[in-house]
Design a protein around this motif. Structure first.
Motif, PDB file in Angstrom:
ATOM      1  N   ILE A 146       0.848  -1.183   0.000  1.00 50.66           N
ATOM      2  CA  ILE A 146       0.000   0.000   0.000  1.00 50.66           C
ATOM      3  C   ILE A 146       0.891   1.242   0.000  1.00 50.66           C
ATOM      4  CG2 ILE A 146      -1.848  -1.174   1.262  1.00 50.66           C
ATOM      5  CD1 ILE A 146      -0.936   0.349   3.782  1.00 50.66           C
ATOM      6  N   THR A 147       0.251   2.383  -0.040  1.00 50.54           N
ATOM      7  CA  THR A 147       0.959   3.656   0.079  1.00 50.54           C
ATOM      8  C   THR A 147       0.389   4.416   1.274  1.00 50.54           C
ATOM      9  OG1 THR A 147       1.376   3.786  -2.298  1.00 50.54           O
ATOM     10  CG2 THR A 147       1.546   5.834  -1.050  1.00 50.54           C
ATOM     11  N   PRO A 148       1.088   4.389   2.425  1.00 52.07           N
ATOM     12  CA  PRO A 148       0.644   5.176   3.581  1.00 52.07           C
ATOM     13  C   PRO A 148       0.779   6.680   3.305  1.00 52.07           C
ATOM     14  CG  PRO A 148       2.105   3.406   4.253  1.00 52.07           C
ATOM     15  CD  PRO A 148       2.211   3.509   2.762  1.00 52.07           C
ATOM     16  N   TYR A 149      -0.117   7.445   3.909  1.00 52.58           N
ATOM     17  CA  TYR A 149      -0.196   8.896   3.703  1.00 52.58           C
ATOM     18  C   TYR A 149      -0.209   9.560   5.075  1.00 52.58           C
ATOM     19  CZ  TYR A 149      -2.636  13.324   2.468  1.00 52.58           C
ATOM     20  OH  TYR A 149      -3.020  14.633   2.308  1.00 52.58           O
ATOM     21  N   PHE A 150       0.726  10.510   5.294  1.00 52.69           N
ATOM     22  CA  PHE A 150       0.774  11.285   6.534  1.00 52.69           C
ATOM     23  C   PHE A 150       0.813  12.767   6.180  1.00 52.69           C
ATOM     24  CE2 PHE A 150       2.185   7.197   7.968  1.00 52.69           C
ATOM     25  CZ  PHE A 150       1.823   7.105   9.306  1.00 52.69           C
ATOM     26  N   SER A 151       0.029  13.555   6.904  1.00 51.31           N
ATOM     27  CA  SER A 151       0.085  15.008   6.715  1.00 51.31           C
ATOM     28  C   SER A 151       0.012  15.700   8.068  1.00 51.31           C
ATOM     29  CB  SER A 151      -1.051  15.489   5.802  1.00 51.31           C
ATOM     30  OG  SER A 151      -2.282  15.450   6.487  1.00 51.31           O
ATOM     31  N   ASP A 152       0.577  16.877   8.133  1.00 50.22           N
ATOM     32  CA  ASP A 152       0.631  17.639   9.383  1.00 50.22           C
ATOM     33  C   ASP A 152       0.693  19.113   9.039  1.00 50.22           C
ATOM     34  OD1 ASP A 152       0.652  18.063  12.051  1.00 50.22           O
ATOM     35  OD2 ASP A 152       2.667  17.289  12.427  1.00 50.22           O
ATOM     36  N   ILE A 153      -0.017  19.959   9.820  1.00 52.39           N
ATOM     37  CA  ILE A 153       0.009  21.404   9.583  1.00 52.39           C
ATOM     38  C   ILE A 153       1.315  21.985  10.140  1.00 52.39           C
ATOM     39  CG2 ILE A 153      -1.124  23.596  10.117  1.00 52.39           C
ATOM     40  CD1 ILE A 153      -3.771  22.096  10.214  1.00 52.39           C
ATOM     41  N   ASP A 199       7.403  -1.140   9.068  1.00 50.94           N
ATOM     42  CA  ASP A 199       8.532  -0.253   8.801  1.00 50.94           C
ATOM     43  C   ASP A 199       8.202   0.749   7.708  1.00 50.94           C
ATOM     44  OD1 ASP A 199      11.399   0.473   9.115  1.00 50.94           O
ATOM     45  OD2 ASP A 199      11.526  -0.303   7.065  1.00 50.94           O
ATOM     46  N   ASN A 200       7.474   0.318   6.686  1.00 54.73           N
ATOM     47  CA  ASN A 200       7.154   1.229   5.584  1.00 54.73           C
ATOM     48  C   ASN A 200       6.162   2.307   6.006  1.00 54.73           C
ATOM     49  OD1 ASN A 200       8.683   0.363   3.223  1.00 54.73           O
ATOM     50  ND2 ASN A 200       7.559  -1.568   3.426  1.00 54.73           N
ATOM     51  N   VAL A 201       5.340   1.993   7.005  1.00 52.60           N
ATOM     52  CA  VAL A 201       4.455   3.020   7.556  1.00 52.60           C
ATOM     53  C   VAL A 201       5.286   4.071   8.289  1.00 52.60           C
ATOM     54  CG1 VAL A 201       2.524   3.477   9.121  1.00 52.60           C
ATOM     55  CG2 VAL A 201       2.544   1.376   7.755  1.00 52.60           C
ATOM     56  N   ASN A 202       6.243   3.603   9.064  1.00 53.05           N
ATOM     57  CA  ASN A 202       7.110   4.534   9.783  1.00 53.05           C
ATOM     58  C   ASN A 202       7.886   5.421   8.818  1.00 53.05           C
ATOM     59  OD1 ASN A 202       6.276   3.381  12.190  1.00 53.05           O
ATOM     60  ND2 ASN A 202       7.961   1.896  12.234  1.00 53.05           N
ATOM     61  N   LEU A 203       8.340   4.826   7.707  1.00 54.39           N
ATOM     62  CA  LEU A 203       9.102   5.602   6.737  1.00 54.39           C
ATOM     63  C   LEU A 203       8.232   6.693   6.108  1.00 54.39           C
ATOM     64  CD1 LEU A 203      11.725   6.086   5.256  1.00 54.39           C
ATOM     65  CD2 LEU A 203      11.074   4.325   3.598  1.00 54.39           C
ATOM     66  N   ALA A 204       6.962   6.390   5.855  1.00 55.03           N
ATOM     67  CA  ALA A 204       6.066   7.412   5.320  1.00 55.03           C
ATOM     68  C   ALA A 204       5.931   8.564   6.301  1.00 55.03           C
ATOM     69  CB  ALA A 204       4.698   6.794   5.027  1.00 55.03           C
ATOM     70  N   ALA A 205       5.845   8.228   7.605  1.00 59.46           N
ATOM     71  CA  ALA A 205       5.766   9.278   8.623  1.00 59.46           C
ATOM     72  C   ALA A 205       7.039  10.115   8.631  1.00 59.46           C
ATOM     73  CB  ALA A 205       5.522   8.645   9.987  1.00 59.46           C
ATOM     74  N   ARG A 206       8.208   9.473   8.419  1.00 58.20           N
ATOM     75  CA  ARG A 206       9.487  10.213   8.366  1.00 58.20           C
ATOM     76  C   ARG A 206       9.540  11.120   7.151  1.00 58.20           C
ATOM     77  NH1 ARG A 206       8.803   8.392  12.393  1.00 58.20           N
ATOM     78  NH2 ARG A 206      10.099   7.027  13.708  1.00 58.20           N
ATOM     79  N   MET A 207       8.877  10.705   6.054  1.00 55.08           N
ATOM     80  CA  MET A 207       8.839  11.571   4.873  1.00 55.08           C
ATOM     81  C   MET A 207       8.118  12.874   5.198  1.00 55.08           C
ATOM     82  SD  MET A 207      10.454  10.048   2.366  1.00 55.08           S
ATOM     83  CE  MET A 207      11.578   9.480   3.660  1.00 55.08           C
ATOM     84  N   GLU A 208       7.049  12.748   5.971  1.00 56.43           N
ATOM     85  CA  GLU A 208       6.296  13.966   6.335  1.00 56.43           C
ATOM     86  C   GLU A 208       7.101  14.858   7.278  1.00 56.43           C
ATOM     87  OE1 GLU A 208       4.455  16.492   8.890  1.00 56.43           O
ATOM     88  OE2 GLU A 208       4.574  14.426   9.667  1.00 56.43           O
ATOM     89  N   SER A 209       7.645  14.263   8.334  1.00 53.64           N
ATOM     90  CA  SER A 209       8.383  15.084   9.300  1.00 53.64           C
ATOM     91  C   SER A 209       9.689  15.599   8.718  1.00 53.64           C
ATOM     92  CB  SER A 209       8.655  14.259  10.562  1.00 53.64           C
ATOM     93  OG  SER A 209       9.429  13.103  10.252  1.00 53.64           O
ATOM     94  N   GLY A 210      10.306  14.805   7.808  1.00 56.26           N
ATOM     95  CA  GLY A 210      11.583  15.214   7.230  1.00 56.26           C
ATOM     96  C   GLY A 210      11.462  16.240   6.124  1.00 56.26           C
ATOM     97  N   ALA A 211      10.260  16.435   5.621  1.00 57.58           N
ATOM     98  CA  ALA A 211      10.086  17.381   4.515  1.00 57.58           C
ATOM     99  C   ALA A 211      10.508  18.789   4.918  1.00 57.58           C
ATOM    100  CB  ALA A 211       8.628  17.364   4.049  1.00 57.58           C
ATOM    101  N   LYS A 212      10.306  19.115   6.200  1.00 58.10           N
ATOM    102  CA  LYS A 212      10.660  20.466   6.667  1.00 58.10           C
ATOM    103  C   LYS A 212      12.138  20.741   6.471  1.00 58.10           C
ATOM    104  CE  LYS A 212      10.630  23.306  10.857  1.00 58.10           C
ATOM    105  NZ  LYS A 212      10.263  23.384  12.296  1.00 58.10           N
ATOM    106  N   ALA A 213      12.979  19.703   6.723  1.00 54.72           N
ATOM    107  CA  ALA A 213      14.430  19.886   6.613  1.00 54.72           C
ATOM    108  C   ALA A 213      14.865  20.177   5.195  1.00 54.72           C
ATOM    109  CB  ALA A 213      15.151  18.647   7.142  1.00 54.72           C
TER     110      ALA A 213
END
Length: 753
Positions: free
Chosen positions: A477-484, A607-621
């Motif tokens: 699947i493709t997990p999706y995470f978003s945050d304001i 693990d792939n769910v966690n990586l999707a979450a890291r993509m969201e949090s890491g985007a700021k950097a």
């Protein structure tokens, strides 16, 4: 009575017009074809019926036509055959299924030959032997002796009869014995008409301006019982055969005061039930009796001494297909000679095996009660609903079986098409109403649980009919995470009502887009949105749908910022600059119901769910607002082609992982990305290559140029504090000031989540 029972009662009452409509269709005749089909079904299931009535057929067949010749025949043949059958064979009555009129004579016919034969027949009939000739209303138009048109139509007693003096009689036998003189018309004639030229009903009598005419079978039976013309009487819906002493031999029921519904006793081609002899054979053996050869005479005598002739009723009729007097019957799918109609009429009356039907009002009662009962059982609720539906099915099958049995054993026609058709129609409508109500109930379940579970999960739960269970399975699947961005600061400025209004509008927009693109909402965590694409509903292009959703969410947020800005002082400046970051990753994850046995949630893990979450949090950097792992880009391009434009951001390792992950920014849709942005991406990619090649000056120059073309520039785009070009300018400067070791691979190690 429970509310469910009350609803069922109201539904049944509301559907009562259905059986009423079927009764109307029955009365109007719209169901006649279906009714005839159901009668044929009864006959074919019942099979043949044996009677003691002796009916013998003498066939005007192909043999007779070939030996004697084509019509018109000399009527001397008929006279000889009829006389011999009666005087030598002991036949009680002979009926002729031919209208012996002059209407069928061709101009080329030898009149003298015809007249000579007529004289022989007339001479035989003059003494009134038990021979019944045919008359008919079926010749719609003919001419009288003066050439005037005569219109004939069977007078229907059930309709509005014209005055008796206006009812033209049928076409009757015309035996011309002197050329140019009126023909001789014998008195013993019978109608060979059928209702609507079919084979199911025959008129037993018809009033005319001359006299009352009876059916061929009635006249034959009158002669069979040796009754005077007054021995046949019409008494309401009965036709009576009465001896002079008042004894009623037969009381024949009639439909609509005139019609006899035939009971068909066997197929036409059934020697045991329908003994048949060629007309020519009878004529040949009759001629043998007239010879001087004793052996030939003995052969003729032996033929006519057969038991089947003794006291029999004989019907002489056309059976050769060229004579075109054929029709299908309830027991014969292929057309057979219609002379069988008169034979079955004789058997019906002699055996008194009359077809019996319910009165019209009784049929209506059966239709309504049967329909109500079946429909009620079909939609009966409660814990015995399955049993009630089974009883409804068995009731319909039992009724069909009962109608077949009653016809086979009692010759009683229980209505079949109308009550069954009405019951099924009413049942289908009732079930349709029930389905609508169930859908409404499902809608209420969705309304209650859809706020907690994805609608697809709720639908799956409803359709399966099973309670959700703990457990999961692996699927790509493709997990999706978003945050304001910087959402914590919003709560410091906004009141609780403002915060709720803002968050609800934002989350509604995000959720609508996710679900519209086939995604499944997992949960909300404050302002964060967690979703998945590819489960529980399989999506082959889940990565593409996830990337497209991310772009649509960002576009929708642009529209919301414009809206909030247009609302003036309602919202503080930080709302006008609100941004959200989205992270995606594609890979194998465990999905299913997770939690306790009493409270759980359909979610994803791995693990792939966690990586999707890291993509969201890491985007700021990286100064990006939508960042995805390389697996998502590859899967997206596999199904979406180059419609989604990506920017390569480099390779990173996230906390908890040792292997580097190529990362990309989702920049936009190909049709919406400007040439300026495409040039920016090209320069950025060149700068990245220089950076990996340790060409710090070249990389810095290229990133500086790409920074000027960035679509989101701090100070110009609301809420933008950095972009990838600015981030890499800083990285290159830091790397140039403190160069990495020789084994440096260009991977950036993230130290935070």
């Amino acid at each position: 009575m429970s509310s469910a029972r009350v609803k069922t009662l109201w539904v049944i009452l509301a559907l009562l017009p259905v059986p009423v409509l079927w009764c109307f269709l029955f009365e109007s005749g719209s169901l006649n074809r279906a009714r005839d089909w159901s009668m044929d079904l009864r006959y074919r299931i019942r099979g043949p019926v044996t009677t003691e009535a002796k009916v013998v057929y003498v066939d005007i067949d192909s043999l007779s036509m070939s030996k004697i010749g084509n019509f018109p025949w000399s009527r001397a043949y008929l006279a000889k055959v009829a006389r011999t059958l009666i005087e030598e064979a002991g036949v009680k009555v002979v009926g002729v299924d031919l209208v012996l009129s002059d209407a069928g004579l061709a101009e080329s016919a030898d009149i003298n030959y015809i007249v000579q034969g007529n004289r022989e027949l007339a001479a035989y009939l003059w003494n009134d032997p038990p021979v019944v000739l045919a008359s008919s209303f079926s010749a719609q138009v003919s001419t009288d002796i003066n050439g005037n048109l005569i219109y004939r139509q069977l007078p229907r007693v059930a309709g509005e009869l014209p005055p008796i003096h206006e009812i033209e009689g049928p076409e009757v036998p015309a035996i011309r014995v002197v050329p140019g003189q009126p023909p001789y018309s014998p008195g013993s004639t019978g109608l060979i008409d059928t209702e609507d030229r079919g084979v199911r009903r025959v008129p037993l009598w018809a009033p005319t301006d001359v006299r009352t005419y009876y059916h061929l079978s009635v006249e034959m039976l009158r002669r069979y019982w040796d009754l005077d013309i007054d021995g046949v009487r019409v008494d309401g819906d009965r036709l009576l055969f009465v001896r002079p002493d008042g004894e009623v031999l037969r009381s024949v029921p009639m439909l609509r005061g005139q019609m006899l519904e035939l009971n068909w006793f066997s197929k036409w081609d059934s020697p045991d039930h329908n003994p048949r002899i060629s007309f020519y054979d009878v004529y040949a053996y009759a001629s043998a009796l007239e010879t001087d050869d004793p052996e030939v005479v003995a052969t003729g005598e032996a033929f006519f001494a057969q038991e089947q002739f003794k006291d029999a009723l004989v019907l002489i009729g056309p059976v050769d297909p060229l004579l075109q007097d054929l029709a299908t019957t309830p027991l014969d799918e292929n057309a057979v000679p219609k002379v069988g109609v008169h034979g079955n009429a004789l058997k019906t009356i002699l055996a008194e095996k009359y077809i019996r039907r319910l009165d019209t009002w009784q049929i209506y009662v059966v239709v309504v009660l049967f329909s109500v009962l079946v429909a009620t059982l079909a939609i009966w609720g409660g814990h015995r609903s399955a049993l009630a539906r089974l009883v409804a099915v068995l009731l319909v099958l039992g009724y069909v079986g009962l109608s077949l049995w009653l016809f086979g054993s009692q010759h009683l026609v229980l209505p079949l098409v109308t009550p069954v058709g009405s019951a099924l129609s009413m049942t289908f409508l009732a079930i349709g109403w029930q389905v609508v109500q169930e859908q409404k109930a499902k809608g209420r379940i969705k309304g209650m649980f859809g706020t907690y579970l994805a609608p697809t999960v709720v639908e799956s739960m409803i359709n399966s009919g099973k309670d959700p269970e703990l457990g999961g399975h692996d699927a790509e699947i493709t997990p999706y995470f978003s945050d304001i961005q910087s959402f914590s600061s919003f709560s410091e400025v906004l009141t609780s009502s403002q915060l709720g209004e803002l968050l609800n509008e934002y989350l509604t927009a995000c959720t609508d887009i996710i679900q519209a693109e086939g995604g499944t909402l997992d949960k909300y965590i404050g302002d964060a949105v967690v979703a998945m694409f590819g489960a529980p509903v399989d999506l082959a292009d889940h990565a593409y749908k996830a990337c497209l959703t991310a772009l649509l969410v960002q576009q929708r947020l642009d529209e919301l910022r414009a809206k909030w800005t247009a609302e003036g002082d309602k919202w503080p400046d930080m709302v006008h600059r609100m941004r959200t970051r989205i992270g995606l990753n594609t890979g194998k994850c465990m999905i299913g119901n997770m939690g306790s046995r009493t409270r759980f949630n359909y979610t994803m893990m791995g693990d792939n769910v966690n990586l999707a979450a890291r993509m969201e949090s890491g985007a700021k950097a990286w100064g990006a607002f939508t960042m995805v792992a390389d697996t998502t880009r590859v899967a997206c391009e596999q199904h979406g082609g180059d419609r989604i434009v990506f920017r390569r951001l480099g390779r990173i390792t996230v906390q908890g992982r040792s292997q580097p992950v190529p990362i990309h920014e989702v920049t936009g849709l190909r049709e919406q990305v400007s040439d300026r942005t495409l040039e920016c991406l090209a320069l950025f990619d060149q700068g990245l290559e220089k950076y990996y090649a340790r060409d710090w000056e070249g990389a810095a120059a290229l990133f500086k140029r790409s920074a000027e073309l960035e679509p989101l520039i701090p100070g110009q785009a609301p809420g933008v504090k950095a972009n990838p070009s600015l981030v890499y300018q800083k990285i290159v400067a830091e790397t140039a000031a403190k160069p990495p070791p020789p084994d440096w691979d260009g991977v950036y190690h993230m130290t935070s989540k």
